[in-house]
Write an enzyme that holds these catalytic residues in place. Structure first.
Site, PDB file in Angstrom:
ATOM      1  N   GLY A   8       5.949   0.405  -6.352  1.00 26.84           N
ATOM      2  CA  GLY A   8       5.566  -1.248  -6.440  1.00 26.84           C
ATOM      3  C   GLY A   8       5.271  -2.292  -5.334  1.00 26.84           C
TER       4      GLY A   8
ATOM      5  N   ILE B 174       1.436   8.181 -17.923  1.00 24.42           N
ATOM      6  CA  ILE B 174       2.306   7.307 -18.110  1.00 24.42           C
ATOM      7  C   ILE B 174       3.128   6.200 -17.654  1.00 24.42           C
ATOM      8  CG2 ILE B 174       1.781   7.328 -20.929  1.00 24.42           C
ATOM      9  CD1 ILE B 174       4.206   7.635 -21.703  1.00 24.42           C
TER      10      ILE B 174
ATOM     11  N   LYS C 141      -3.071   2.702 -12.926  1.00 22.87           N
ATOM     12  CA  LYS C 141      -1.798   3.174 -14.052  1.00 22.87           C
ATOM     13  C   LYS C 141      -2.075   3.151 -14.881  1.00 22.87           C
ATOM     14  CE  LYS C 141       2.691   4.599 -13.360  1.00 22.87           C
ATOM     15  NZ  LYS C 141       3.584   4.788 -12.303  1.00 22.87           N
TER      16      LYS C 141
ATOM     17  N   CYS D 177       2.760  -2.356 -15.879  1.00 22.43           N
ATOM     18  CA  CYS D 177       4.213  -2.667 -15.857  1.00 22.43           C
ATOM     19  C   CYS D 177       5.357  -3.849 -17.056  1.00 22.43           C
ATOM     20  CB  CYS D 177       4.996  -3.470 -14.261  1.00 22.43           C
ATOM     21  SG  CYS D 177       6.367  -2.906 -13.968  1.00 22.43           S
TER      22      CYS D 177
ATOM     23  N   ASN E 128       0.733   1.659  -5.275  1.00 23.14           N
ATOM     24  CA  ASN E 128       1.392   0.700  -6.093  1.00 23.14           C
ATOM     25  C   ASN E 128       0.730  -0.446  -5.968  1.00 23.14           C
ATOM     26  OD1 ASN E 128       3.015  -0.118  -8.623  1.00 23.14           O
ATOM     27  ND2 ASN E 128       1.835   2.013  -9.130  1.00 23.14           N
TER      28      ASN E 128
ATOM     29  N   GLY F 110       5.151  11.492 -16.677  1.00 25.48           N
ATOM     30  CA  GLY F 110       5.882  10.936 -17.640  1.00 25.48           C
ATOM     31  C   GLY F 110       6.826  12.567 -17.873  1.00 25.48           C
TER      32      GLY F 110
ATOM     33  N   ILE G 182      14.139  -2.703 -13.409  1.00 22.66           N
ATOM     34  CA  ILE G 182      13.731  -3.092 -11.959  1.00 22.66           C
ATOM     35  C   ILE G 182      13.692  -4.219 -10.921  1.00 22.66           C
ATOM     36  CG2 ILE G 182      14.057  -2.665  -9.567  1.00 22.66           C
ATOM     37  CD1 ILE G 182      15.163   0.056 -11.311  1.00 22.66           C
TER      38      ILE G 182
ATOM     39  N   LEU H 263      10.612  -4.922 -10.513  1.00 22.26           N
ATOM     40  CA  LEU H 263       9.918  -4.790  -8.926  1.00 22.26           C
ATOM     41  C   LEU H 263      10.208  -5.060  -7.610  1.00 22.26           C
ATOM     42  CD1 LEU H 263       6.939  -5.441 -11.040  1.00 22.26           C
ATOM     43  CD2 LEU H 263       7.292  -3.592 -10.179  1.00 22.26           C
TER      44      LEU H 263
END
Ligand SMILES: Cc1cc2nc3c(=O)[nH]c(=O)nc-3n(C[C@H](O)[C@H](O)[C@H](O)COP(=O)(O)OP(=O)(O)OC[C@H]3O[C@@H](n4cnc5c(N)ncnc54)[C@H](O)[C@@H]3O)c2cc1C
Ligand SMILES: Cc1cc2nc3c(=O)[nH]c(=O)nc-3n(C[C@H](O)[C@H](O)[C@H](O)COP(=O)(O)O)c2cc1C
Ligand code: FES
Lengths: 311, 252
Positions: A46, A191, A165, A130, A99, A243, A71, A73
């Site tokens: 992302g 997902i 997403k 997110c 992303n 997933g 994380i 991002l």
């Protein structure tokens, strides 16, 4: 490879196996193990407009058949990505999907604009889901209205295929998918991680520094298969299943639930060649069954009873 | 270049408080440099592989020395000769070995692991080894190091073997009168932090630990706080860092 191509808007993917965002960085390291040009595509980590330092450690914790991550991002920002990382991906012949992240709707639009102008970026995947960044994990993807208004806005900023997403952390994922479709999405992917938490009972501290984390891996696969099934019955645009996919059988479950393509995420951590194995396994499955990919999509039967289709 | 491959277990045996695990994996053994590690996985439970320093290489066989502290290490401790495991390696930035005479190695407990190969590479340079543990059960037989090192100083916190106290004490005394070209250290973070403080302006090569998912740079889960570039990955930017790069006050 005949019979494996998948269309996402104007984009033709070589095959239905992609690498999931956040699970392969910007592709550089995994390219030691995987020929990126042989896959359907790579969705890179992302990206916001600016670089982000991410969350403090500890960032990960293993849970039964899965892992929590927080994380935050961490990333180099879209401009540095285009300058420093995209050239190698282009040279390697990869189909590159960015992303797209944003703290505001405007930022989503700005990042999408940069992607629209950059040669070598084939599509964008809007990360409206997110759970790490915003307070309590709230994000645009948690409301139909916000999803619709954000997608409509971003849609105008790009002529490239737009994937949205979806977050599983909602009550009615099919409703959000419908809003994304109405806003102009070319496809939906799902997902993203499931919000979770784990606590060290000796110290009382949460296992990840930020408290909550996103759960991924085989543990979430049944949730993802169920949601792909629901969403593929609610929208007409292609659905990309994500997933806990570790092998071809897992991927085929998603196809049968209604996905046209899949993304491999956490499995890359356990096995750097997982995506290649998934692809090879799909090919041999189709050969064994004498079928094309589109002949198995959405073919799952619920027992013997045919469920009434909404919409 | 890291290899993802299967390896066959050739030996598993207890060594005091640790387990020594040997695995045949020729390609990794050929390319490994001291300070590098491998991710090892023996099945699908636990899900993620675990990182271990490569201690020895000998005719295509890698040896690891580890402490059984949980699910993953427990699983590896129960392996038998002939079992097959999955390996990814060699990984990470190795120790630099182009150094002057009498470099110093400081090991705490299981932190001795990477120093077997390092000592071998440094043997012409008369390295010194400072090796500490909580009790004598944490001090592995140092016979291997005797022919490679000019001095070996051992300590235990309970005084059961060698100097009584922390290994950083005799290390600090040594540094008060000598200036080694470089200090290598591997052990608990508290020890590494103390080593970095004592080292002052002497360059340090510290092998850091972090929980890992992938081990090869793609998840950004294993970061530690560093000065120049913010959070950096222990698996790819390390595990070896210079002490002055690390923001110790932010390290948990
Ligand atoms: C580069 C590197 C090299 C290493 N080399 C060695 C070695 O040579 N010998 C050795 O005994 N150990 C080594 N470790 C530590 C080893 O990886 C962990 O002890 C192991 O992963 C624990 O797994 P587990 O499933 O048994 O423990 P878990 O059940 O997951 O946890 C048990 C305890 O270990 C801690 N832990 C979990 N993962 C790590 C980790 N990656 N690093 C440190 N602590 C952890 C947990 O927080 C917990 O307190 C190394 C770690 C790194 C990062
Ligand atoms: C460490 C990690 C980082 C992730 N980062 C992102 C991200 O930046 N953007 C995003 O949309 N999804 C991100 N995800 C979610 C994955 O792309 C994927 O949707 C999710 O992990 C479920 O798939 P899996 O079980 O195969 O991993 C991340 C997942 C993990 C485990
Ligand atoms: S463990 Fe995944 S980046 Fe280091």
């Amino acid at each position: 490879m005949a019979g494996l191509e998948v269309s996402i808007g104007s984009l033709r993917l070589r095959n239905p196996v992609l690498l999931a965002s956040g699970c392969v960085g910007y592709g550089e390291e995994i390219a030691q193990f995987v020929d990126l040009s042989a896959l359907g595509g790579i969705v890179v980590k992302g990206l916001y407009m600016s670089p982000r330092i991410g969350n403090p450690p500890p960032r990960i914790w293993e849970t039964p058949s899965g892992m929590l991550n927080s994380i935050g991002l961490q990333g180099i920002g879209i401009h540095r990505f285009v300058r420093e990382r995209l050239p190698a991906l282009r040279q390697g012949g990869a189909t590159v999907i960015v992303n797209v992240c944003g703290e505001t709707d405007e930022e989503y639009e700005q990042v999408t604009r940069v992607c629209d102008e950059a040669d070598g970026i084939h599509a964008t995947e809007l990360n409206i889901s997110c759970p790490n960044i915003q307070e309590n994990g709230r994000c645009p993807g948690m409301s139909q209205e916000h999803t619709y208004s954000l997608i409509s806005r971003v849609r105008k900023a790009s002529s490239k295929p737009l994937i949205v997403k979806l977050s599983p952390n909602v009550t009615d994922v099919a409703a959000i998918a419908t809003s994304a479709e109405q806003g102009g999405a070319d496809a939906v992917s799902l997902i993203n991680t499931v919000l979770g938490m784990s606590i060290d009972t000796e110290t009382g501290e949460t296992r990840t520094a930020t408290g909550m984390g996103g759960l991924s891996g085989p543990a979430i696969r049944p949730i993802a298969v169920r949601m792909v099934y629901q969403v593929s019955h609610a929208v007409r645009i292609p659905v990309i299943g994500i997933g806990g996919i570790c092998d071809a059988r897992d991927a085929i479950e998603f196809f049968m639930a209604g996905a046209s393509a899949v993304q491999v995420g956490t499995a890359n951590f356990m096995n750097p060649v997982a995506s290649m194995e998934v692809l090879a396994g799909i090919k041999s499955y189709l050969a064994r069954k004498g079928k094309k990919l589109n002949e198995i999509i959405g073919t799952c039967q619920i027992g013997r009873v045919q469920e009434s289709e909404p919409g | 270049m890291a290899h993802y491959m299967r390896g066959m277990v050739t030996a598993v045996r207890p060594v005091k408080e640790y387990v020594r695990l040997s695995i045949k994996a020729e390609r990794i053994a050929e390319e490994m440099q001291p300070g590098q590690f491998a991710m090892i996985s023996a099945g699908t439970e636990p899900l993620l592989p675990r990182p271990f320093s490569i201690a020895h290489v000998d005719r295509g066989v890698l040896s690891f020395i580890f402490q059984d502290v949980g699910r993953g290490t427990g699983m590896l401790a129960s392996l038998r000769v002939g079992d097959s495991v999955r390996l990814l390696g060699p990984l990470g930035k190795p120790f630099r070995v182009d150094v002057g005479d009498r470099p110093v190695m400081v090991a705490g407990g299981r932190g001795i692991a990477p120093f077997f190969e390092l000592a071998r590479r440094l043997s012409g340079r008369s390295p010194l080894l400072f090796y500490g543990g909580r009790t004598q059960a944490q001090i592995i037989e140092t016979g291997f190091f005797v022919r490679l090192c000019s001095e070996i100083i051992v300590s235990t916190e309970d005084g059961g073997m060698g100097h009584k106290g922390f290994i950083t004490e005799p290390f600090a005394e040594y540094l008060a009168k000598s200036t080694p070209p470089v200090i290598y250290a591997c052990g608990p973070h508290a020890m590494l932090r103390r080593v970095a403080e004592i080292a002052g302006s002497v360059p340090t090569e510290l092998s850091m630990e972090a929980r890992m998912a992938c081990g090869y740079g793609i998840c950004i889960g294993c970061v530690i706080p560093t000065g120049r570039e913010g959070y950096r990955r222990v698996c790819l930017d390390g595990p070896v860092f210079s002490g002055d790069e690390i923001r110790w006050q932010d390290l948990k």
